[in-house]
Scaffold this active site. Structure first.
Site, PDB file in Angstrom:
ATOM      1  N   ASN A 183      -3.780   6.069  -0.692  1.00 57.37           N
ATOM      2  CA  ASN A 183      -3.283   6.277   0.675  1.00 57.37           C
ATOM      3  C   ASN A 183      -2.612   7.627   0.878  1.00 57.37           C
ATOM      4  O   ASN A 183      -2.550   8.118   2.003  1.00 57.37           O
ATOM      5  CB  ASN A 183      -2.354   5.135   1.070  1.00 57.37           C
ATOM      6  CG  ASN A 183      -3.148   3.884   1.378  1.00 57.37           C
ATOM      7  OD1 ASN A 183      -4.234   3.963   1.933  1.00 57.37           O
ATOM      8  ND2 ASN A 183      -2.627   2.735   0.997  1.00 57.37           N
TER       9      ASN A 183
ATOM     10  N   SER B 167       0.823  -1.213   0.000  1.00 63.69           N
ATOM     11  CA  SER B 167       0.000   0.000   0.000  1.00 63.69           C
ATOM     12  C   SER B 167       0.851   1.254   0.000  1.00 63.69           C
ATOM     13  O   SER B 167       0.323   2.345  -0.095  1.00 63.69           O
ATOM     14  CB  SER B 167      -0.927  -0.015   1.214  1.00 63.69           C
ATOM     15  OG  SER B 167      -0.217  -0.366   2.369  1.00 63.69           O
TER      16      SER B 167
ATOM     17  N   HIS C  75      -2.326  -2.818  -6.405  1.00 57.61           N
ATOM     18  CA  HIS C  75      -2.854  -2.503  -5.078  1.00 57.61           C
ATOM     19  C   HIS C  75      -4.380  -2.609  -5.007  1.00 57.61           C
ATOM     20  O   HIS C  75      -5.100  -1.780  -5.569  1.00 57.61           O
ATOM     21  CB  HIS C  75      -2.392  -1.080  -4.684  1.00 57.61           C
ATOM     22  CG  HIS C  75      -2.783  -0.681  -3.318  1.00 57.61           C
ATOM     23  ND1 HIS C  75      -3.083   0.605  -2.959  1.00 57.61           N
ATOM     24  CD2 HIS C  75      -2.958  -1.423  -2.187  1.00 57.61           C
ATOM     25  CE1 HIS C  75      -3.396   0.650  -1.682  1.00 57.61           C
ATOM     26  NE2 HIS C  75      -3.337  -0.573  -1.206  1.00 57.61           N
TER      27      HIS C  75
HETATM   28  N1  CAA Z   1     -16.800 -10.459   0.650  1.00 56.34           N
HETATM   29  C1  CAA Z   1     -17.854 -10.404  -0.165  1.00 56.34           C
HETATM   30  N2  CAA Z   1     -18.853  -9.479  -0.021  1.00 56.34           N
HETATM   31  C2  CAA Z   1     -18.746  -8.626   1.015  1.00 56.34           C
HETATM   32  C3  CAA Z   1     -17.657  -8.640   1.910  1.00 56.34           C
HETATM   33  C4  CAA Z   1     -16.650  -9.602   1.688  1.00 56.34           C
HETATM   34  N3  CAA Z   1     -15.559  -9.664   2.455  1.00 56.34           N
HETATM   35  N4  CAA Z   1     -17.840  -7.650   2.831  1.00 56.34           N
HETATM   36  C5  CAA Z   1     -19.000  -7.038   2.518  1.00 56.34           C
HETATM   37  N5  CAA Z   1     -19.548  -7.622   1.418  1.00 56.34           N
HETATM   38  C6  CAA Z   1     -20.739  -7.203   0.690  1.00 56.34           C
HETATM   39  C7  CAA Z   1     -22.022  -7.550   1.372  1.00 56.34           C
HETATM   40  O1  CAA Z   1     -22.424  -8.851   1.044  1.00 56.34           O
HETATM   41  C8  CAA Z   1     -22.957  -6.502   0.833  1.00 56.34           C
HETATM   42  O2  CAA Z   1     -23.380  -6.873  -0.479  1.00 56.34           O
HETATM   43  P1  CAA Z   1     -24.774  -6.332  -1.118  1.00 56.34           P
HETATM   44  O3  CAA Z   1     -24.640  -4.838  -1.231  1.00 56.34           O
HETATM   45  O4  CAA Z   1     -24.811  -7.020  -2.426  1.00 56.34           O
HETATM   46  O5  CAA Z   1     -25.857  -6.737  -0.205  1.00 56.34           O
HETATM   47  C9  CAA Z   1     -22.068  -5.272   0.694  1.00 56.34           C
HETATM   48  O6  CAA Z   1     -20.732  -5.771   0.640  1.00 56.34           O
HETATM   49  C10 CAA Z   1     -22.214  -4.344   1.859  1.00 56.34           C
HETATM   50  O7  CAA Z   1     -21.927  -5.076   3.061  1.00 56.34           O
HETATM   51  P2  CAA Z   1     -22.739  -4.944   4.409  1.00 56.34           P
HETATM   52  O8  CAA Z   1     -24.186  -4.652   4.144  1.00 56.34           O
HETATM   53  O9  CAA Z   1     -22.415  -6.102   5.276  1.00 56.34           O
HETATM   54  O10 CAA Z   1     -22.062  -3.723   5.144  1.00 56.34           O
HETATM   55  P3  CAA Z   1     -22.021  -2.202   4.801  1.00 56.34           P
HETATM   56  O11 CAA Z   1     -23.146  -1.737   3.965  1.00 56.34           O
HETATM   57  O12 CAA Z   1     -21.799  -1.587   6.123  1.00 56.34           O
HETATM   58  O13 CAA Z   1     -20.710  -2.054   3.900  1.00 56.34           O
HETATM   59  C11 CAA Z   1     -18.398  -1.868   3.514  1.00 56.34           C
HETATM   60  C12 CAA Z   1     -19.470  -2.542   4.333  1.00 56.34           C
HETATM   61  C13 CAA Z   1     -18.494  -2.302   2.046  1.00 56.34           C
HETATM   62  C14 CAA Z   1     -17.069  -2.349   4.097  1.00 56.34           C
HETATM   63  C15 CAA Z   1     -18.578  -0.304   3.598  1.00 56.34           C
HETATM   64  O14 CAA Z   1     -18.685   0.093   4.935  1.00 56.34           O
HETATM   65  C16 CAA Z   1     -17.442   0.458   2.957  1.00 56.34           C
HETATM   66  O15 CAA Z   1     -17.390   0.629   1.740  1.00 56.34           O
HETATM   67  N6  CAA Z   1     -16.513   0.957   3.802  1.00 56.34           N
HETATM   68  C17 CAA Z   1     -15.322   1.691   3.317  1.00 56.34           C
HETATM   69  C18 CAA Z   1     -14.275   0.705   2.883  1.00 56.34           C
HETATM   70  C19 CAA Z   1     -13.059   1.378   2.371  1.00 56.34           C
HETATM   71  O16 CAA Z   1     -12.908   2.587   2.317  1.00 56.34           O
HETATM   72  N7  CAA Z   1     -12.101   0.552   1.959  1.00 56.34           N
HETATM   73  C20 CAA Z   1     -10.826   1.035   1.480  1.00 56.34           C
HETATM   74  C21 CAA Z   1      -9.883   1.043   2.611  1.00 56.34           C
HETATM   75  S1  CAA Z   1      -8.321   1.664   2.099  1.00 56.34           S
HETATM   76  C22 CAA Z   1      -7.540   0.362   1.466  1.00 56.34           C
HETATM   77  O17 CAA Z   1      -7.983  -0.750   1.464  1.00 56.34           O
HETATM   78  C23 CAA Z   1      -6.195   0.678   0.944  1.00 56.34           C
HETATM   79  C24 CAA Z   1      -5.096   0.458   1.863  1.00 56.34           C
HETATM   80  O18 CAA Z   1      -4.014   0.203   1.372  1.00 56.34           O
HETATM   81  C25 CAA Z   1      -5.165   0.644   3.320  1.00 56.34           C
END
Ligand code: CAA
Length: 291
Positions: free
Chosen positions: A190, A119, A140
């Site tokens: 990031n 990352s 990434h």
């Molecule tokens: N595998 C498959 N599907 C998944 C999953 C997984 N691990 N986790 C969640 N889902 C799916 C769910 O099944 C659901 O699908 P539908 O919309 O089809 O019903 C959908 O994702 C939403 O999940 P939830 O309803 O359980 O939960 P939510 O609505 O609260 O969403 C989230 C969860 C998608 C994580 C949302 O909160 C989100 O987008 N958060 C921000 C995440 C983010 O910013 N990520 C980037 C981080 S930075 C990074 O990764 C880079 C780095 O280097 C640090």
């Protein structure tokens, strides 16, 4: 070269998500880890996450079983040598990644494309320690991999055009979208996200708001799916701190100074969801702010 077989190094949070999306897209996936337990857990987690997609009618049970049939695991790094593409998704420590590449390189076929899911670590520097800087790239993925649409593509200084084009096509086959970043500390996502998270921690540290008010403000005020502190816990506070240090060291600008409160949480071993405690305590039924 058509890419069909993919080796994934590291069966943690990112490695299992990467294996999931590749298997679903029909690639043959070989996951490697040093720990059999981690491999078994990754396979059962992929099974559970695919099942979640079946239960939400995103994929059929047949597609799920086809995807699972594409996944194999190994404790031997050398077995990844025959893969067309290798994605390193091990611990975010440069010494660990370098040691892995050193062990792997003698086993690789000449045309294999080697990538890192780092990352923030310099792609050019990682590539320079291998025998194929022209076939090396930053690849990434975002967490959770099965849900997030973006893949960042980062060329090192020596990366050749066929390697870039091949990975661009792989991203399309995964049904995801790529954004191309130059190889400077923390790339695009990031470089922007971590200073925001760090600023949220400063906002807490200076008493401007509580954990709940900071997260509510950003969720409801800017339509982010998670507040910055909840997101920091989700990513892992050790990872957030490591990336801030890469920015601080690499760009030598005090605006990237990691917040002392973030350092304190990491020193306490309160790393977020993965350890049960971070800016929230996850050990009960619902998360409770720790400040
Ligand atoms: N595998 C498959 N599907 C998944 C999953 C997984 N691990 N986790 C969640 N889902 C799916 C769910 O099944 C659901 O699908 P539908 O919309 O089809 O019903 C959908 O994702 C939403 O999940 P939830 O309803 O359980 O939960 P939510 O609505 O609260 O969403 C989230 C969860 C998608 C994580 C949302 O909160 C989100 O987008 N958060 C921000 C995440 C983010 O910013 N990520 C980037 C981080 S930075 C990074 O990764 C880079 C780095 O280097 C640090």
């Amino acid at each position: 070269m058509a890419i069909q077989s993919v080796g994934v190094i590291g069966a943690g949070q990112m490695g299992n998500g990467i294996a999931h999306v590749f298997a679903l897209a029909g690639f043959d996936v070989l996951i490697n880890d040093i720990n059999q337990d981690a491999l078994d857990k990754a396979v059962s987690l992929i099974d559970r996450n695919l099942e979640r997609q079946v239960s939400r009618d995103k994929i059929s049970a047949r597609i799920k079983s086809d995807a699972m049939a594409h996944i194999k695991t190994t404790l031997k790094l050398s077995e990844l040598g025959q893969c067309d593409l290798v994605i390193e998704a091990a611990t975010e420590r440069e010494t660990v990644k370098q040691a892995i590449f050193e062990d792997l390189v003698p086993h690789l076929k000449p045309e294999t494309i080697l990538t890192s899911n780092t990352s923030s670590i310099s792609i050019t520097r990682l590539a320079s320690r291998t025998d194929r800087p022209e076939k090396f790239m930053g690849f990434h993925f975002m967490n959770p991999v099965p849900v997030m649409q973006l893949v960042e593509l980062i060329r090192g200084i020596a990366t050749d055009e066929p390697t870039y084009t091949a990975l661009h096509e792989v991203v399309e086959k995964l049904g995801k979208t790529s954004a191309t970043a130059e190889d400077f500390p923390a790339f695009i996502v990031n470089r922007i996200l971590m200073p925001m998270i760090n600023e949220a921690v400063y906002t807490l540290y200076e008493g401007v708001g509580s954990v709940s008010s900071i997260d509510s403000a950003m969720k409801l005020g800017t339509n982010h799916p998670m507040g910055p502190l909840e997101l920091a816990d989700f990513i892992g506070l050790d990872t957030c701190l490591a990336i801030m240090n890469v920015l601080h060291d690499g760009l030598a600008d005090t605006k990237y100074r990691p917040c002392p409160l973030l350092t304190k949480y990491v020193e306490a071993g309160w790393l977020g969801r993965k350890t049960g405690r971070g800016f929230y305590d996850y050990r009960g039924e619902t998360p409770v702010p720790t400040r």
